[in-house]
Design a protein around this motif. Structure first.
Motif, PDB file in Angstrom:
ATOM      1  N   LEU A 167       0.833  -1.193   0.000  1.00  0.00           N
ATOM      2  CA  LEU A 167       0.000   0.000   0.000  1.00  0.00           C
ATOM      3  C   LEU A 167       0.873   1.250   0.000  1.00  0.00           C
ATOM      4  O   LEU A 167       1.546   1.547   0.981  1.00  0.00           O
ATOM      5  N   LEU A 168       0.873   1.946  -1.120  1.00  0.00           N
ATOM      6  CA  LEU A 168       1.650   3.178  -1.255  1.00  0.00           C
ATOM      7  C   LEU A 168       0.895   4.374  -0.688  1.00  0.00           C
ATOM      8  O   LEU A 168       1.481   5.258  -0.067  1.00  0.00           O
ATOM      9  N   ASN A 169      -0.422   4.391  -0.926  1.00  0.00           N
ATOM     10  CA  ASN A 169      -1.235   5.522  -0.509  1.00  0.00           C
ATOM     11  C   ASN A 169      -2.664   5.039  -0.280  1.00  0.00           C
ATOM     12  O   ASN A 169      -3.187   4.270  -1.074  1.00  0.00           O
ATOM     13  N   GLY A 170      -3.280   5.475   0.816  1.00  0.00           N
ATOM     14  CA  GLY A 170      -4.666   5.131   1.081  1.00  0.00           C
ATOM     15  C   GLY A 170      -4.825   4.291   2.332  1.00  0.00           C
ATOM     16  O   GLY A 170      -3.869   4.047   3.070  1.00  0.00           O
ATOM     17  N   VAL A 171      -6.076   3.869   2.551  1.00  0.00           N
ATOM     18  CA  VAL A 171      -6.437   3.059   3.711  1.00  0.00           C
ATOM     19  C   VAL A 171      -7.260   1.874   3.239  1.00  0.00           C
ATOM     20  O   VAL A 171      -8.163   2.028   2.403  1.00  0.00           O
ATOM     21  N   VAL A 172      -6.951   0.694   3.763  1.00  0.00           N
ATOM     22  CA  VAL A 172      -7.760  -0.499   3.521  1.00  0.00           C
ATOM     23  C   VAL A 172      -8.217  -1.050   4.867  1.00  0.00           C
ATOM     24  O   VAL A 172      -7.653  -0.713   5.912  1.00  0.00           O
ATOM     25  N   ARG A 173      -9.232  -1.867   4.823  1.00  0.00           N
ATOM     26  CA  ARG A 173      -9.688  -2.530   6.031  1.00  0.00           C
ATOM     27  C   ARG A 173      -9.814  -4.013   5.769  1.00  0.00           C
ATOM     28  O   ARG A 173     -10.061  -4.451   4.647  1.00  0.00           O
ATOM     29  N   VAL A 174      -9.620  -4.793   6.832  1.00  0.00           N
ATOM     30  CA  VAL A 174      -9.837  -6.228   6.805  1.00  0.00           C
ATOM     31  C   VAL A 174     -11.169  -6.450   7.510  1.00  0.00           C
ATOM     32  O   VAL A 174     -11.376  -5.966   8.625  1.00  0.00           O
ATOM     33  N   CYS A 175     -12.091  -7.145   6.839  1.00  0.00           N
ATOM     34  CA  CYS A 175     -13.410  -7.354   7.423  1.00  0.00           C
ATOM     35  C   CYS A 175     -13.924  -8.752   7.101  1.00  0.00           C
ATOM     36  O   CYS A 175     -13.364  -9.452   6.252  1.00  0.00           O
ATOM     37  N   TYR A 176     -14.976  -9.142   7.788  1.00  0.00           N
ATOM     38  CA  TYR A 176     -15.625 -10.433   7.565  1.00  0.00           C
ATOM     39  C   TYR A 176     -17.094 -10.297   7.949  1.00  0.00           C
ATOM     40  O   TYR A 176     -17.516  -9.275   8.490  1.00  0.00           O
ATOM     41  N   TYR A 177     -17.855 -11.326   7.662  1.00  0.00           N
ATOM     42  CA  TYR A 177     -19.260 -11.365   8.053  1.00  0.00           C
ATOM     43  C   TYR A 177     -19.427 -12.435   9.119  1.00  0.00           C
ATOM     44  O   TYR A 177     -18.974 -13.571   8.937  1.00  0.00           O
ATOM     45  N   ASN A 178     -20.077 -12.065  10.228  1.00  0.00           N
ATOM     46  CA  ASN A 178     -20.290 -13.051  11.291  1.00  0.00           C
ATOM     47  C   ASN A 178     -21.477 -13.954  10.938  1.00  0.00           C
ATOM     48  O   ASN A 178     -22.094 -13.786   9.874  1.00  0.00           O
ATOM     49  N   ASN A 179     -21.795 -14.894  11.822  1.00  0.00           N
ATOM     50  CA  ASN A 179     -22.853 -15.857  11.516  1.00  0.00           C
ATOM     51  C   ASN A 179     -24.250 -15.226  11.470  1.00  0.00           C
ATOM     52  O   ASN A 179     -25.192 -15.859  11.019  1.00  0.00           O
ATOM     53  N   LYS A 180     -24.382 -13.983  11.898  1.00  0.00           N
ATOM     54  CA  LYS A 180     -25.654 -13.261  11.795  1.00  0.00           C
ATOM     55  C   LYS A 180     -25.726 -12.430  10.516  1.00  0.00           C
ATOM     56  O   LYS A 180     -26.722 -11.780  10.251  1.00  0.00           O
TER      57      LYS A 180
END
Length: 189
Positions: free
Chosen positions: A50-63
């Motif tokens: 990542l040179l520039n910017g913001v990322v996020r790590v996400c997931y979906y729970n069982n709901k």
């Protein structure tokens, strides 16, 4: 490319021929806001820096709720180590929170560098360990703090990041609803 080389050199030594090889394998690209770098259930085909910017790590729970686990800013290696080493599909998503600029390496080029550059795996292991420690330092306090303290701690440690991410993602990261976050922010002012 210079940013990536400088980043790598923090974790080990490279000669000019090795740097030239790395440079020849990298391609620069953009990732638009909300676009996925990789998705759960799909094979990861590249490694990013990542040179520039913001990322996020996400997931979906069982709901079916979307949960944000981490945010990463500039000068961060995006490597799904489990998928890479075990040839498995990731269980999480990496999504651009802002427009991003990245250096990309195909998995085959990354493996070629691993086989060609003496000490490459050691450098990558050191980077991975650093990221793991950072993740633990970010998440561990959140478990034992109340919502207001979690928010204040986040604002203290990441004041610039807070202005770059949507409140819904921040609320998810903090483990609270967006309404609760709005209430906390109102009470603090």
């Amino acid at each position: 490319m210079n940013e990536f080389v400088a980043y790598i050199l923090q974790f080990g030594n490279l000669n000019q021929q090795q740097i030239d090889l790395i440079s020849s394998k990298a391609t620069e690209t953009t990732l638009s806001k909300d676009e996925y770098f990789w998705e759960a259930g799909k094979m990861v085909k590249q490694v990013g820096f990542l040179l520039n910017g913001v990322v996020r790590v996400c997931y979906y729970n069982n709901k079916g709720d979307e949960i944000t686990r981490y945010f990463f800013e500039e000068r961060c290696l995006l490597l799904e180590i489990n998928s890479f080493e075990n040839n498995t599909e990731p269980s999480e998503y990496v999504q651009a929170v802002t427009d991003c600029n990245l250096l990309l390496f195909s998995i085959s080029d990354w493996q070629e560098m691993s086989h060609t550059i003496l000490g490459w795996d050691s450098i990558i292991q050191k980077i991975f360990q650093k990221h793991l420690i950072q993740k633990l330092e970010r998440r561990s306090p959140l478990v034992e703090q109340d919502a207001t303290t979690r928010y204040l701690t986040f604002m203290e440690k990441f004041p610039l990041l807070a202005n770059r991410i949507p409140l819904s993602y921040l609320a998810s990261y903090l483990g609270i609803t967006q309404q609760s976050l709005s209430r906390i922010r109102k009470n603090i002012r």
